[in-house]
Design a protein around this motif. Sequence first.
Motif, short mmCIF file in Angstrom:
data_model
loop_
_atom_site.label_atom_id
_atom_site.label_comp_id
_atom_site.label_asym_id
_atom_site.label_seq_id
_atom_site.Cartn_x
_atom_site.Cartn_y
_atom_site.Cartn_z
N GLU A 1 0.78 -1.12 -0.08
CA GLU A 1 0.04 -0.04 0.05
C GLU A 1 0.91 1.31 0.04
OE1 GLU A 1 -3.02 -0.59 2.99
OE2 GLU A 1 -4.18 -1.78 1.64
N ARG A 2 1.88 1.36 0.67
CA ARG A 2 2.89 2.42 0.50
C ARG A 2 3.34 2.52 -0.80
NH1 ARG A 2 5.26 0.24 5.23
NH2 ARG A 2 7.06 -0.58 4.05
N ASN A 3 3.59 1.40 -1.62
CA ASN A 3 4.27 1.38 -2.98
C ASN A 3 3.10 1.98 -3.81
OD1 ASN A 3 6.83 0.28 -2.14
ND2 ASN A 3 6.02 -1.77 -2.85
N MET A 4 1.96 1.51 -3.55
CA MET A 4 1.02 2.26 -4.33
C MET A 4 0.59 3.73 -4.19
SD MET A 4 -1.81 -1.10 -4.10
CE MET A 4 -3.31 -0.34 -4.47
N ALA A 5 0.65 4.10 -2.98
CA ALA A 5 0.56 5.30 -2.61
C ALA A 5 1.93 6.19 -3.37
CB ALA A 5 0.61 5.55 -1.15
N ARG A 6 3.06 5.73 -3.08
CA ARG A 6 4.15 6.26 -3.58
C ARG A 6 3.92 6.49 -5.36
NH1 ARG A 6 8.17 2.94 -2.94
NH2 ARG A 6 7.93 2.05 -4.87
N ASP A 7 3.62 5.28 -5.86
CA ASP A 7 3.39 5.54 -7.39
C ASP A 7 2.37 6.59 -7.81
OD1 ASP A 7 4.91 3.17 -7.67
OD2 ASP A 7 3.27 1.74 -7.92
N LYS A 8 1.31 6.75 -6.93
CA LYS A 8 0.27 7.68 -7.16
C LYS A 8 1.03 9.21 -6.90
CE LYS A 8 -4.38 9.52 -6.10
NZ LYS A 8 -5.36 9.19 -4.90
N LYS A 9 1.63 9.39 -6.05
CA LYS A 9 2.45 10.58 -5.89
C LYS A 9 3.48 11.14 -7.03
CE LYS A 9 4.56 13.20 -2.06
NZ LYS A 9 5.40 13.01 -0.97
N VAL A 10 4.17 10.03 -7.39
CA VAL A 10 5.18 10.16 -8.40
C VAL A 10 4.38 10.46 -9.67
CG1 VAL A 10 6.51 9.18 -10.01
CG2 VAL A 10 6.84 8.79 -7.73
N ASN A 11 3.28 9.73 -10.00
CA ASN A 11 2.36 10.21 -11.19
C ASN A 11 1.75 11.61 -11.14
OD1 ASN A 11 2.68 7.66 -11.88
ND2 ASN A 11 0.54 6.97 -11.51
N GLU A 12 1.43 12.05 -9.87
CA GLU A 12 0.90 13.43 -9.88
C GLU A 12 1.86 14.56 -10.03
OE1 GLU A 12 -0.96 13.29 -6.13
OE2 GLU A 12 -2.90 12.03 -6.80
N SER A 13 2.99 14.06 -9.30
CA SER A 13 4.27 15.27 -9.59
C SER A 13 4.73 15.35 -10.87
CB SER A 13 5.36 14.66 -8.54
OG SER A 13 6.45 15.56 -8.70
N LEU A 14 4.97 14.01 -11.63
CA LEU A 14 5.31 14.26 -13.12
C LEU A 14 4.32 14.83 -14.03
CD1 LEU A 14 7.07 10.55 -13.37
CD2 LEU A 14 8.21 12.93 -13.17
N LEU A 15 3.12 14.52 -13.74
CA LEU A 15 2.00 15.10 -14.40
C LEU A 15 1.86 16.52 -14.39
CD1 LEU A 15 -0.90 12.49 -14.21
CD2 LEU A 15 0.42 13.04 -16.18
N SER A 16 2.15 17.17 -13.14
CA SER A 16 2.05 18.55 -12.75
C SER A 16 3.24 19.21 -13.30
CB SER A 16 1.93 18.80 -11.37
OG SER A 16 3.15 18.58 -10.86
N LYS A 17 4.19 18.65 -13.79
CA LYS A 17 5.61 19.20 -14.55
C LYS A 17 5.42 19.02 -16.10
CE LYS A 17 8.12 18.83 -10.30
NZ LYS A 17 9.36 18.07 -9.35
N GLY A 18 4.28 18.55 -16.36
CA GLY A 18 4.34 18.63 -17.88
C GLY A 18 4.70 17.16 -18.61
N TRP A 19 4.92 16.08 -17.77
CA TRP A 19 5.47 14.96 -18.45
C TRP A 19 4.19 13.92 -18.68
CZ3 TRP A 19 10.43 12.61 -18.50
CH2 TRP A 19 11.25 13.67 -18.26
N VAL A 20 4.51 12.99 -19.58
CA VAL A 20 3.59 12.13 -19.70
C VAL A 20 4.14 10.88 -19.16
CG1 VAL A 20 2.86 10.48 -21.55
CG2 VAL A 20 2.93 12.95 -22.06
#
Length: 138
Positions: free
Chosen positions: A79-98
Amino acid sequence: MRAIKSKDTSVEVLLRKALWKRGYRYRKNDKTIIGTPDIVFKKYRIAIFIDSEFFHGYNWEIKKTKLHGNRDYWIAKIERNMARDKKVNESLLSKGWVVLRFWGFDVKKNLQGCLKIIETQVDEMKKKIFYIDNEKFL
């Protein structure tokens, strides 16, 4: 846990070799990008992650009921891994990454489909770069 590979897994190598064979050049495990993606196209701002089914929680609601050994540890870890994945996705998307995430079994069973998704994204980002560059001259 020491025996678990975090990079250069068989599915990562399979996808990377297929991309290289098609003429795509990339960076692997780039630590300068948040989340250290498995494959990175920096020019096009595309980050690709290949997630293992167990450690990243594929069908998690079903799978967690079937865990037996050291259940509390594994549930918390995954569950920590899943939360980290979500946080990474959100961070990259907010910076204009696909952000592209593939399950390991998807790469094994449908390599061509995964390649098609990546190629489509690269083509889309190429178009955006072309138009941005052209706007400088207008």
